[in-house]
Design an enzyme around this catalytic site. Structure first.
Site, mmCIF file in Angstrom:
data_model
loop_
_atom_site.group_PDB
_atom_site.id
_atom_site.type_symbol
_atom_site.label_atom_id
_atom_site.label_comp_id
_atom_site.label_asym_id
_atom_site.label_seq_id
_atom_site.Cartn_x
_atom_site.Cartn_y
_atom_site.Cartn_z
ATOM 1 N N SER A 138 -9.444 105.111 -15.958
ATOM 2 C CA SER A 138 -8.742 104.190 -16.860
ATOM 3 C C SER A 138 -9.370 104.055 -18.241
ATOM 4 O O SER A 138 -8.762 103.445 -19.124
ATOM 5 C CB SER A 138 -8.665 102.797 -16.232
ATOM 6 O OG SER A 138 -7.624 102.772 -15.314
ATOM 7 N N LYS A 169 -7.199 105.054 -21.067
ATOM 8 C CA LYS A 169 -6.094 104.190 -21.520
ATOM 9 C C LYS A 169 -6.342 103.668 -22.941
ATOM 10 O O LYS A 169 -5.411 103.388 -23.684
ATOM 11 C CB LYS A 169 -5.897 103.024 -20.539
ATOM 12 C CG LYS A 169 -5.393 103.477 -19.152
ATOM 13 C CD LYS A 169 -5.312 102.317 -18.165
ATOM 14 C CE LYS A 169 -4.518 102.615 -16.909
ATOM 15 N NZ LYS A 169 -5.154 103.226 -15.806
ATOM 16 N N TYR A 175 0.416 111.088 -16.674
ATOM 17 C CA TYR A 175 -0.513 109.980 -16.416
ATOM 18 C C TYR A 175 -1.679 110.426 -15.523
ATOM 19 O O TYR A 175 -2.839 110.102 -15.790
ATOM 20 C CB TYR A 175 0.263 108.814 -15.786
ATOM 21 C CG TYR A 175 -0.616 107.670 -15.371
ATOM 22 C CD1 TYR A 175 -1.117 106.764 -16.314
ATOM 23 C CD2 TYR A 175 -0.991 107.497 -14.040
ATOM 24 C CE1 TYR A 175 -1.945 105.723 -15.931
ATOM 25 C CE2 TYR A 175 -1.811 106.453 -13.651
ATOM 26 C CZ TYR A 175 -2.284 105.569 -14.595
ATOM 27 O OH TYR A 175 -3.105 104.544 -14.220
ATOM 28 N N TYR A 235 -10.334 95.015 -15.868
ATOM 29 C CA TYR A 235 -9.516 94.547 -14.747
ATOM 30 C C TYR A 235 -9.429 93.012 -14.791
ATOM 31 O O TYR A 235 -9.430 92.434 -15.867
ATOM 32 C CB TYR A 235 -10.059 95.092 -13.406
ATOM 33 C CG TYR A 235 -10.189 96.599 -13.447
ATOM 34 C CD1 TYR A 235 -9.049 97.387 -13.583
ATOM 35 C CD2 TYR A 235 -11.418 97.234 -13.418
ATOM 36 C CE1 TYR A 235 -9.141 98.769 -13.654
ATOM 37 C CE2 TYR A 235 -11.517 98.625 -13.473
ATOM 38 C CZ TYR A 235 -10.374 99.378 -13.603
ATOM 39 O OH TYR A 235 -10.471 100.726 -13.680
ATOM 40 N N VAL A 280 -12.202 103.323 -12.639
ATOM 41 C CA VAL A 280 -12.682 103.322 -11.254
ATOM 42 C C VAL A 280 -13.603 104.504 -10.931
ATOM 43 O O VAL A 280 -14.163 104.561 -9.845
ATOM 44 C CB VAL A 280 -11.528 103.250 -10.222
ATOM 45 C CG1 VAL A 280 -10.786 101.935 -10.313
ATOM 46 C CG2 VAL A 280 -10.598 104.422 -10.354
HETATM 47 N N1 GLU Z 1 -5.958 106.835 -11.778
HETATM 48 C C1 GLU Z 1 -6.117 105.509 -11.420
HETATM 49 C C2 GLU Z 1 -4.828 104.896 -10.941
HETATM 50 O O1 GLU Z 1 -3.860 104.923 -11.644
HETATM 51 C C3 GLU Z 1 -6.730 104.738 -12.538
HETATM 52 C C4 GLU Z 1 -7.488 103.700 -11.939
HETATM 53 C C5 GLU Z 1 -8.453 103.046 -12.874
HETATM 54 O O2 GLU Z 1 -9.441 103.637 -13.323
HETATM 55 O O3 GLU Z 1 -8.202 101.860 -13.127
HETATM 56 O O4 GLU Z 1 -4.750 104.385 -9.865
#
Ligand code: GLU
Length: 312
Positions: free
Chosen positions: A72, A75, A197, A248, A266
């Site tokens: 993430s 992002k 994605y 988060y 994550v």
């Molecule tokens: N690829 C992960 C998902 O979409 C990203 C999770 C993350 O790092 O928050 O579930």
């Protein structure tokens, strides 16, 4: 009392070494993410940390040159790339408030008519990737080109095993995308969007790469070649969303402990920005129950305490 009373660059290396020693002595590192097999295999005792100056000089300690799964953290970069292209109209499709829900939650979306709370929960990131894909025809390729150029590492790439694993375990992201498509908030066919994605999440990069690639946010929107990606105001906005939504549903605790805009993934990585001064990236794969790296957040907490470098 901060041990770095000046902001002399040379003082970064001893601070990093002190933090690594403290982390090494700390028991309990959390558990690696296990929702995809490609992440579950990581050793939670791995630890790396890097600081990049505005001119791209990087200091590091531990596994700071070891590539890991950025997840993430990417992002932030897709948000910046899309915001640079479309400006404020993005905010008609995604909000800017903390969600108070897990990163992959579906419930809020129905109450709020398919408009995700912010660009860093999965639903919001899917919207941003969708919009960047519409504008560029290759959102993941744009992201990779940007990361390669800003990190100065042309070898950065997607990890095909992680991307395939994400895809094989991607039912919830597919549900989010289809649900938002039903509200007209997704332009591209859902399978195309999901492929973009998952590849975006699979980028492998080191602490050194990511600390460097993030410096445009510490330079108020200016890229490493001196060109402007974001206006000063947009760079402030991205930093603000990182502070309020980047870790988060523990962003309040992260702000309290670290006091910097940050974004975690994550895979166990966390990036952070000291506007006008430097950027950081730390990696340790063991996560707490909210999905943030245990040793990563502890190390950033120590860094801002020892140096006094924070936005507060
Ligand atoms: N690829 C992960 C998902 O979409 C990203 C999770 C993350 O790092 O928050 O579930």
């Amino acid at each position: 009392m901060a041990i770095m009373t000046t902001t002399s660059s040379l003082a970064f290396q001893p601070v990093l070494e002190r933090i690594a020693e403290e982390i090494e002595r700390t028991p309990g590192r959390g558990r690696p993410a296990d929702y995809i097999p490609a992440l579950a295999a990581c050793d939670p005792r791995r630890f790396g940390m890097a600081v990049a100056e505005l001119d791209g000089t990087v200091y590091g300690v531990g596994d700071w040159r070891q590539p890991f799964s950025t997840q993430s953290i990417t992002k932030v970069f897709t948000l910046a790339l899309d915001l640079a292209r479309e400006g404020d109209s993005l905010w008609e499709h995604v909000g800017r408030e903390p969600s108070g829900n897990p990163f992959n939650s579906l419930v809020q979306l129905e109450y709020e008519s398919g408009i995700p709370r912010n660009p860093f929960i999965n639903a919001g990131a899917l919207v941003v990737t969708d919009r960047l894909h519409t504008r560029t025809g290759d959102a993941a390729g744009e992201l990779l080109a940007f990361l390669r150029s800003e990190s100065g590492n042309p070898a950065l790439g997607f990890d095909q095993e992680v991307a395939a694993s994400e895809s094989a375990h991607g039912a919830r992201n597919a549900a989010l995308a289809h649900f938002m498509a039903s509200y007209g908030n997704i332009d591209n066919p859902v399978p195309v969007l999901l492929d973009q994605y998952f590849r975006q999440c699979s980028v492998a990069a080191s602490c050194a790469d990511l600390a460097r690639a993030t410096t445009f946010l510490a330079r108020h929107g200016i890229r490493s070649d001196g060109s402007r990606l974001l206006s000063r105001s947009q760079a402030k906005q991205v930093n603000a969303i990182m502070l309020t939504c980047g870790t988060y549903d523990a962003a309040g605790d992260f702000a309290y402990r670290v006091g910097l805009p940050g974004k975690s993934g994550v895979g166990g990585g966390v990036i952070a920005v000291v506007p006008g001064r430097c950027t950081l990236c730390v990696w340790s794969p063991g996560l707490d129950e909210r999905g943030n790296s245990v040793a990563g957040v502890a190390a950033l907490d120590r860094f801002t305490t020892l140096t006094g470098l924070s936005v507060f």
